[in-house]
Design a protein around this motif. Structure first.
Motif, PDB file in Angstrom:
ATOM      1  N   MET A   1     -27.796 -18.151 -49.844  1.00  0.00           N
ATOM      2  CA  MET A   1     -29.072 -18.499 -50.417  1.00  0.00           C
ATOM      3  C   MET A   1     -29.453 -19.884 -49.926  1.00  0.00           C
ATOM      4  O   MET A   1     -28.758 -20.859 -50.167  1.00  0.00           O
ATOM      5  N   LYS A   2     -30.510 -19.944 -49.162  1.00  0.00           N
ATOM      6  CA  LYS A   2     -31.062 -21.226 -48.730  1.00  0.00           C
ATOM      7  C   LYS A   2     -32.574 -21.099 -48.750  1.00  0.00           C
ATOM      8  O   LYS A   2     -33.164 -20.382 -47.940  1.00  0.00           O
ATOM      9  N   TYR A   3     -33.186 -21.777 -49.697  1.00  0.00           N
ATOM     10  CA  TYR A   3     -34.629 -21.676 -49.852  1.00  0.00           C
ATOM     11  C   TYR A   3     -35.342 -22.723 -49.026  1.00  0.00           C
ATOM     12  O   TYR A   3     -34.827 -23.806 -48.762  1.00  0.00           O
ATOM     13  N   ASN A   4     -36.531 -22.384 -48.612  1.00  0.00           N
ATOM     14  CA  ASN A   4     -37.409 -23.278 -47.878  1.00  0.00           C
ATOM     15  C   ASN A   4     -38.833 -23.013 -48.347  1.00  0.00           C
ATOM     16  O   ASN A   4     -39.071 -22.091 -49.130  1.00  0.00           O
ATOM     17  N   PHE A   5     -39.782 -23.775 -47.874  1.00  0.00           N
ATOM     18  CA  PHE A   5     -41.172 -23.606 -48.299  1.00  0.00           C
ATOM     19  C   PHE A   5     -42.093 -23.766 -47.104  1.00  0.00           C
ATOM     20  O   PHE A   5     -41.708 -24.312 -46.065  1.00  0.00           O
ATOM     21  N   GLU A   6     -43.288 -23.257 -47.268  1.00  0.00           N
ATOM     22  CA  GLU A   6     -44.369 -23.536 -46.327  1.00  0.00           C
ATOM     23  C   GLU A   6     -45.642 -23.694 -47.127  1.00  0.00           C
ATOM     24  O   GLU A   6     -45.797 -23.092 -48.194  1.00  0.00           O
ATOM     25  N   LEU A   7     -46.528 -24.534 -46.632  1.00  0.00           N
ATOM     26  CA  LEU A   7     -47.790 -24.774 -47.326  1.00  0.00           C
ATOM     27  C   LEU A   7     -48.856 -23.870 -46.741  1.00  0.00           C
ATOM     28  O   LEU A   7     -49.053 -23.830 -45.528  1.00  0.00           O
ATOM     29  N   ILE A   8     -49.528 -23.145 -47.624  1.00  0.00           N
ATOM     30  CA  ILE A   8     -50.559 -22.189 -47.223  1.00  0.00           C
ATOM     31  C   ILE A   8     -51.894 -22.672 -47.785  1.00  0.00           C
ATOM     32  O   ILE A   8     -51.975 -23.068 -48.951  1.00  0.00           O
ATOM     33  N   TYR A  21     -39.518 -19.230 -49.973  1.00  0.00           N
ATOM     34  CA  TYR A  21     -38.839 -18.049 -49.455  1.00  0.00           C
ATOM     35  C   TYR A  21     -37.395 -18.396 -49.107  1.00  0.00           C
ATOM     36  O   TYR A  21     -37.050 -19.555 -48.872  1.00  0.00           O
ATOM     37  N   CYS A  22     -36.560 -17.376 -49.083  1.00  0.00           N
ATOM     38  CA  CYS A  22     -35.158 -17.534 -48.706  1.00  0.00           C
ATOM     39  C   CYS A  22     -35.056 -17.397 -47.187  1.00  0.00           C
ATOM     40  O   CYS A  22     -35.591 -16.450 -46.619  1.00  0.00           O
ATOM     41  N   GLU A  23     -34.390 -18.340 -46.550  1.00  0.00           N
ATOM     42  CA  GLU A  23     -34.267 -18.288 -45.090  1.00  0.00           C
ATOM     43  C   GLU A  23     -33.310 -17.203 -44.621  1.00  0.00           C
ATOM     44  O   GLU A  23     -33.432 -16.709 -43.508  1.00  0.00           O
ATOM     45  N   ALA A  79     -31.767 -17.144 -62.547  1.00  0.00           N
ATOM     46  CA  ALA A  79     -31.707 -15.682 -62.542  1.00  0.00           C
ATOM     47  C   ALA A  79     -32.703 -15.069 -61.559  1.00  0.00           C
ATOM     48  O   ALA A  79     -32.483 -13.963 -61.062  1.00  0.00           O
ATOM     49  N   SER A  80     -33.799 -15.773 -61.250  1.00  0.00           N
ATOM     50  CA  SER A  80     -34.821 -15.209 -60.365  1.00  0.00           C
ATOM     51  C   SER A  80     -34.494 -15.395 -58.886  1.00  0.00           C
ATOM     52  O   SER A  80     -35.128 -14.791 -58.030  1.00  0.00           O
ATOM     53  N   LEU A  81     -33.494 -16.220 -58.560  1.00  0.00           N
ATOM     54  CA  LEU A  81     -33.145 -16.460 -57.166  1.00  0.00           C
ATOM     55  C   LEU A  81     -32.416 -15.253 -56.577  1.00  0.00           C
ATOM     56  O   LEU A  81     -31.836 -14.452 -57.295  1.00  0.00           O
ATOM     57  N   CYS A  82     -32.408 -15.152 -55.263  1.00  0.00           N
ATOM     58  CA  CYS A  82     -31.839 -13.960 -54.616  1.00  0.00           C
ATOM     59  C   CYS A  82     -30.317 -14.000 -54.525  1.00  0.00           C
ATOM     60  O   CYS A  82     -29.678 -12.968 -54.478  1.00  0.00           O
ATOM     61  N   HIS A  83     -29.693 -15.177 -54.451  1.00  0.00           N
ATOM     62  CA  HIS A  83     -28.238 -15.340 -54.373  1.00  0.00           C
ATOM     63  C   HIS A  83     -27.621 -14.536 -53.228  1.00  0.00           C
ATOM     64  O   HIS A  83     -26.543 -13.964 -53.366  1.00  0.00           O
ATOM     65  N   CYS A  84     -28.307 -14.474 -52.106  1.00  0.00           N
ATOM     66  CA  CYS A  84     -27.769 -13.758 -50.954  1.00  0.00           C
ATOM     67  C   CYS A  84     -26.827 -14.686 -50.189  1.00  0.00           C
ATOM     68  O   CYS A  84     -26.774 -15.877 -50.417  1.00  0.00           O
ATOM     69  N   SER A  85     -26.082 -14.130 -49.264  1.00  0.00           N
ATOM     70  CA  SER A  85     -25.167 -14.931 -48.461  1.00  0.00           C
ATOM     71  C   SER A  85     -25.704 -15.049 -47.040  1.00  0.00           C
ATOM     72  O   SER A  85     -26.681 -14.408 -46.663  1.00  0.00           O
ATOM     73  N   ILE A  86     -25.022 -15.842 -46.238  1.00  0.00           N
ATOM     74  CA  ILE A  86     -25.437 -16.036 -44.848  1.00  0.00           C
ATOM     75  C   ILE A  86     -25.243 -14.750 -44.051  1.00  0.00           C
ATOM     76  O   ILE A  86     -25.940 -14.482 -43.095  1.00  0.00           O
ATOM     77  N   ASN A  87     -24.321 -13.916 -44.471  1.00  0.00           N
ATOM     78  CA  ASN A  87     -23.951 -12.719 -43.727  1.00  0.00           C
ATOM     79  C   ASN A  87     -24.830 -11.510 -44.031  1.00  0.00           C
ATOM     80  O   ASN A  87     -24.438 -10.397 -43.746  1.00  0.00           O
ATOM     81  N   VAL A  88     -26.021 -11.724 -44.611  1.00  0.00           N
ATOM     82  CA  VAL A  88     -26.921 -10.614 -44.912  1.00  0.00           C
ATOM     83  C   VAL A  88     -27.456 -10.043 -43.607  1.00  0.00           C
ATOM     84  O   VAL A  88     -27.913 -10.770 -42.737  1.00  0.00           O
ATOM     85  N   VAL A  89     -27.370  -8.730 -43.457  1.00  0.00           N
ATOM     86  CA  VAL A  89     -27.837  -8.062 -42.252  1.00  0.00           C
ATOM     87  C   VAL A  89     -29.104  -7.292 -42.606  1.00  0.00           C
ATOM     88  O   VAL A  89     -29.118  -6.513 -43.552  1.00  0.00           O
ATOM     89  N   CYS A  90     -30.143  -7.506 -41.839  1.00  0.00           N
ATOM     90  CA  CYS A  90     -31.392  -6.773 -42.041  1.00  0.00           C
ATOM     91  C   CYS A  90     -31.179  -5.344 -41.547  1.00  0.00           C
ATOM     92  O   CYS A  90     -30.841  -5.116 -40.378  1.00  0.00           O
ATOM     93  N   ILE A  91     -31.369  -4.383 -42.436  1.00  0.00           N
ATOM     94  CA  ILE A  91     -31.104  -2.979 -42.109  1.00  0.00           C
ATOM     95  C   ILE A  91     -32.028  -2.491 -40.995  1.00  0.00           C
ATOM     96  O   ILE A  91     -31.587  -1.812 -40.058  1.00  0.00           O
ATOM     97  N   LYS A  92     -33.307  -2.860 -41.060  1.00  0.00           N
ATOM     98  CA  LYS A  92     -34.256  -2.402 -40.048  1.00  0.00           C
ATOM     99  C   LYS A  92     -33.894  -2.954 -38.672  1.00  0.00           C
ATOM    100  O   LYS A  92     -33.949  -2.241 -37.666  1.00  0.00           O
ATOM    101  N   ALA A  93     -33.521  -4.231 -38.616  1.00  0.00           N
ATOM    102  CA  ALA A  93     -33.158  -4.829 -37.334  1.00  0.00           C
ATOM    103  C   ALA A  93     -31.885  -4.197 -36.785  1.00  0.00           C
ATOM    104  O   ALA A  93     -31.772  -3.944 -35.570  1.00  0.00           O
ATOM    105  N   HIS A  94     -30.940  -3.915 -37.657  1.00  0.00           N
ATOM    106  CA  HIS A  94     -29.688  -3.289 -37.219  1.00  0.00           C
ATOM    107  C   HIS A  94     -29.942  -1.898 -36.655  1.00  0.00           C
ATOM    108  O   HIS A  94     -29.411  -1.522 -35.596  1.00  0.00           O
ATOM    109  N   LYS A  95     -30.783  -1.105 -37.351  1.00  0.00           N
ATOM    110  CA  LYS A  95     -31.109   0.243 -36.868  1.00  0.00           C
ATOM    111  C   LYS A  95     -31.851   0.177 -35.539  1.00  0.00           C
ATOM    112  O   LYS A  95     -31.629   1.008 -34.658  1.00  0.00           O
TER     113      LYS A  95
END
Length: 114
Positions: A1-8, A21-23, A79-95
């Motif tokens: 979990m590493k959050y970042n922001f962008e100004l819109i 968003y989570c990077e 509780a609202s954060l994603c708590h994902c790890s660095i090793n998350v693999v995007c399923i669509k990209a993998h396929k």
């Protein structure tokens, strides 16, 4: 979990608003925008939006959720954060990679290249 922001830039008012968003998994968290406006930060978002966003994201990435008057708000934020790890693999990209590799192998097989 590493959050970042962008100004819109908002279309109607022309002012900027942050998008958090989570990077790692690229998920946008809409609840963070509401928490951002109620958090007590050293930089006020009305005068210096970018520095306030940097401070807010740094607190989240360092697991400091005590930015609020109410302790329950910090727990809800956590509780609202994603708590994902660095090793998350995007399923669509993998396929897509597997499919591309299969196509290349099929083309090489037709040309009798190994």
């Amino acid at each position: 979990m590493k959050y970042n922001f962008e100004l819109i830039r908002c279309i109607n008012s022309g002012k900027y608003r942050p998008r958090f968003y989570c990077e790692h998994c690229n998920k946008t968290n809409l609840y963070l925008s509401a928490c951002f406006h109620s958090a007590h930060l050293h930089n006020d978002y009305r005068y210096n939006l970018q520095e306030a966003c940097k401070e807010f994201v740094a607190n989240i990435n360092n697991h400091k959720y005590n930015m609020f008057d109410n302790k329950k708000s910090g727990k809800l934020l956590k509780a609202s954060l994603c708590h994902c790890s660095i090793n998350v693999v995007c399923i669509k990209a993998h396929k897509a990679k597997v499919k591309a590799k299969a196509l290349v192998n099929a083309g090489m097989h037709k040309l009798h290249i190994k």
